[in-house]
Design an enzyme around this catalytic site. Structure first.
Site, PDB file in Angstrom:
ATOM      1  N   GLU A  54     -26.106 -28.060   5.235  1.00  0.00           N
ATOM      2  CA  GLU A  54     -24.675 -27.866   5.431  1.00  0.00           C
ATOM      3  C   GLU A  54     -24.188 -28.409   6.754  1.00  0.00           C
ATOM      4  O   GLU A  54     -23.146 -29.034   6.833  1.00  0.00           O
ATOM      5  CB  GLU A  54     -24.321 -26.370   5.313  1.00  0.00           C
ATOM      6  CG  GLU A  54     -22.895 -26.095   4.879  1.00  0.00           C
ATOM      7  CD  GLU A  54     -21.864 -26.083   6.000  1.00  0.00           C
ATOM      8  OE1 GLU A  54     -20.666 -26.292   5.720  1.00  0.00           O
ATOM      9  OE2 GLU A  54     -22.227 -25.878   7.170  1.00  0.00           O
ATOM     10  N   HIS A 113     -25.122 -21.272   8.406  1.00  0.00           N
ATOM     11  CA  HIS A 113     -23.919 -22.031   8.044  1.00  0.00           C
ATOM     12  C   HIS A 113     -23.706 -23.058   9.177  1.00  0.00           C
ATOM     13  O   HIS A 113     -24.581 -23.869   9.433  1.00  0.00           O
ATOM     14  CB  HIS A 113     -22.781 -21.017   7.883  1.00  0.00           C
ATOM     15  CG  HIS A 113     -21.612 -21.462   7.106  1.00  0.00           C
ATOM     16  ND1 HIS A 113     -20.599 -20.602   6.734  1.00  0.00           N
ATOM     17  CD2 HIS A 113     -21.240 -22.672   6.636  1.00  0.00           C
ATOM     18  CE1 HIS A 113     -19.688 -21.269   6.051  1.00  0.00           C
ATOM     19  NE2 HIS A 113     -20.045 -22.526   5.988  1.00  0.00           N
ATOM     20  N   HIS A 133     -24.853 -15.409   7.717  1.00  0.00           N
ATOM     21  CA  HIS A 133     -24.188 -14.443   6.823  1.00  0.00           C
ATOM     22  C   HIS A 133     -25.224 -13.537   6.153  1.00  0.00           C
ATOM     23  O   HIS A 133     -25.399 -13.596   4.930  1.00  0.00           O
ATOM     24  CB  HIS A 133     -23.375 -15.169   5.738  1.00  0.00           C
ATOM     25  CG  HIS A 133     -22.354 -16.119   6.259  1.00  0.00           C
ATOM     26  ND1 HIS A 133     -21.207 -15.718   6.888  1.00  0.00           N
ATOM     27  CD2 HIS A 133     -22.311 -17.474   6.242  1.00  0.00           C
ATOM     28  CE1 HIS A 133     -20.491 -16.778   7.243  1.00  0.00           C
ATOM     29  NE2 HIS A 133     -21.145 -17.863   6.867  1.00  0.00           N
ATOM     30  N   ASN A 167     -17.051 -19.893   9.883  1.00  0.00           N
ATOM     31  CA  ASN A 167     -17.566 -21.054   9.168  1.00  0.00           C
ATOM     32  C   ASN A 167     -18.369 -21.931  10.118  1.00  0.00           C
ATOM     33  O   ASN A 167     -19.489 -22.319   9.828  1.00  0.00           O
ATOM     34  CB  ASN A 167     -16.389 -21.829   8.576  1.00  0.00           C
ATOM     35  CG  ASN A 167     -16.805 -22.976   7.694  1.00  0.00           C
ATOM     36  OD1 ASN A 167     -17.476 -23.892   8.158  1.00  0.00           O
ATOM     37  ND2 ASN A 167     -16.439 -22.929   6.418  1.00  0.00           N
ATOM     38  N   ASN A 224     -12.174 -25.081   9.084  1.00  0.00           N
ATOM     39  CA  ASN A 224     -13.557 -25.375   8.702  1.00  0.00           C
ATOM     40  C   ASN A 224     -14.355 -25.889   9.902  1.00  0.00           C
ATOM     41  O   ASN A 224     -14.689 -25.133  10.789  1.00  0.00           O
ATOM     42  CB  ASN A 224     -13.527 -26.343   7.516  1.00  0.00           C
ATOM     43  CG  ASN A 224     -14.808 -26.357   6.726  1.00  0.00           C
ATOM     44  OD1 ASN A 224     -15.894 -26.388   7.286  1.00  0.00           O
ATOM     45  ND2 ASN A 224     -14.709 -26.310   5.417  1.00  0.00           N
ATOM     46  N   ASP A 269     -14.944 -31.113   5.966  1.00  0.00           N
ATOM     47  CA  ASP A 269     -15.784 -29.980   6.322  1.00  0.00           C
ATOM     48  C   ASP A 269     -16.187 -30.122   7.792  1.00  0.00           C
ATOM     49  O   ASP A 269     -15.331 -30.061   8.662  1.00  0.00           O
ATOM     50  CB  ASP A 269     -16.973 -30.007   5.334  1.00  0.00           C
ATOM     51  CG  ASP A 269     -17.577 -28.655   5.084  1.00  0.00           C
ATOM     52  OD1 ASP A 269     -17.917 -27.993   6.061  1.00  0.00           O
ATOM     53  OD2 ASP A 269     -17.744 -28.260   3.917  1.00  0.00           O
ATOM     54  N   ASN A 270     -17.452 -30.363   8.073  1.00  0.00           N
ATOM     55  CA  ASN A 270     -17.900 -30.424   9.464  1.00  0.00           C
ATOM     56  C   ASN A 270     -17.515 -31.736  10.151  1.00  0.00           C
ATOM     57  O   ASN A 270     -17.354 -32.775   9.517  1.00  0.00           O
ATOM     58  CB  ASN A 270     -19.418 -30.239   9.525  1.00  0.00           C
ATOM     59  CG  ASN A 270     -19.805 -28.809   9.206  1.00  0.00           C
ATOM     60  OD1 ASN A 270     -19.422 -27.890   9.917  1.00  0.00           O
ATOM     61  ND2 ASN A 270     -20.532 -28.626   8.115  1.00  0.00           N
TER      62      ASN A 270
END
Ligand SMILES: *[C@@H]1O[C@H](CO)[C@@H](O)[C@H](O)[C@H]1NC(C)=O
Length: 356
Positions: A54, A113, A133, A167, A224, A269-270
């Protein structure tokens, strides 16, 4: 009679509203977008990294840290605890090493994450911050990395009511960081799709320090990825649902002032930042509807977006890689190093490609 008419009108209005929400939701998720292949040369899957990667961050010496095995509501995942891998980008064998976790750490519930690395300038200690998480919670783990035996030492856990749905993070010191929250509500019902479905721009960015924890920026649909310019004066935040990257200026007291938003045309996203050029590299979802539907007949694709000269009047946004889901599903991160690009995904493979 009057009551019946009223009831019929109420039902019609409600259906119209729900219909409008569905149309809006699908549009936000780019549900009808078809991805055209735009591959880079010599893409190869990285060994052992087939259950997600991720987030990835690469140090100046080529050492890449990779979080793998994310379990996220609404997304597919492998039935294994999460792991952190290390990969030396200068080693032509491209063999990731799984980092040994400390004994005092709950590995069974490790669900990594977003990650961020802070290298202490006084002694070169490598601090690895990991959003975790466990038990469906949200907290941040701080480790130091021991290069001699590729292990992690757990220093502490940061938890706070303002870190309810983290996140990604960007570390600014050994115990200070910025964090994005991707949900406003943390209860089960709202924490599904309902919050997104209603399109509430209620998520935020939090600054954490031992003295003070505060919201420093808000108004995101789904905050994000987060990162900074090489000089650390600007913070970049990608909003998955508004398809923008937001540029914010850091103030003395670590609050953030909005400068502008740059449109990306994809659900990003990232964010990784090239330390030399300052270019942003974003792992994006070209079709978010497919990402959440997980239908093998219509796999979610992958897309890498690069932004050059973001602080200038004319930022240049280009697509560097795209796949329709045939070879790479659900890209979340893209990290360049030495002419190569490492592309990670939420739960699928990891690619290493040559840059043109
Ligand atoms: C990926 O996950 C599957 C189970 O879902 C497992 O069989 C496989 O060994 C995993 N691969 C790696 C490299 O961990």
């Amino acid at each position: 009679m009057g009551k019946l008419v009223f009831f019929a009108i109420a039902v019609a209005v409600l259906s119209a509203l729900i219909g409008e929400r569905i149309v809006n939701f699908r549009r936000r998720l780019l549900a009808s977008r078809e991805v055209v292949q735009n591959h880079l040369p010599n893409c190869v899957p990285v060994k052992h990294l087939e259950n997600g990667s991720e987030d990835i961050t690469i140090l100046g010496n080529g050492l890449a840290f990779i979080s793998s095995g994310l379990k996220y509501p609404g997304l597919q995942s492998a039935d294994l605890p999460g792991k952190i891998f290390c990969l030396d980008m200068q080693d032509p064998r491209m063999k990731p090493v799984e980092l040994r976790m400390p004994r005092n750490f709950d590995v069974e519930w490790f669900n990594p994450h977003g990650i961020s690395v802070y290298v202490d300038p006084s002694d070169d200690t490598i601090y690895l911050f990991v959003v975790n998480h466990p038990h469906h919670n949200s907290q941040i783990e701080l480790f130091t990395f021991v290069e001699e035996d590729f292990s992690l030492v757990h220093l502490k856990t940061f938890a706070h009511e303002l870190l309810g749905s983290v996140n990604d993070i960007f570390a600014t010191g050994v115990d200070t960081f910025y964090a994005t929250n991707d949900h406003y509500y943390t209860n089960e019902i709202m924490n599904g799709y309902l919050e997104y479905f209603l399109a509430l721009p209620w998520t935020n960015v939090v600054y954490y320090s031992p003295q003070e924890v505060k919201v420093v920026s808000e108004g995101y649909y789904l905050a994000n990825g987060i990162n900074s310019s090489p000089d650390k004066r600007h913070i970049y935040v990608s909003d998955f649902f508004d398809q923008n990257v937001h540029v914010l200026e850091r103030k003395e007291d670590n609050t953030l002032v909005s400068v502008k938003a740059v449109a990306l045309g994809s659900l990003c996203d990232n964010i990784e930042v090239d330390p030399e050029t300052g270019d942003l590299w974003l792992g994006c979802h070209p079709n978010g509807w497919r990402l959440f539907m997980s239908d093998p007949k219509f796999p979610a694709g992958s897309e890498v977006i690069r932004v050059q000269n973001i602080l200038s009047d004319k930022p240049v946004v280009t697509q560097e890689f795209a796949d329709n889901g045939e070879v790479l599903i659900g890209s979340t991160v893209a990290a360049p190093y030495g002419g190569k690009l490492l592309i990670g995904t939420a739960y699928h493979k990891t690619f290493c490609c040559d840059l043109k």
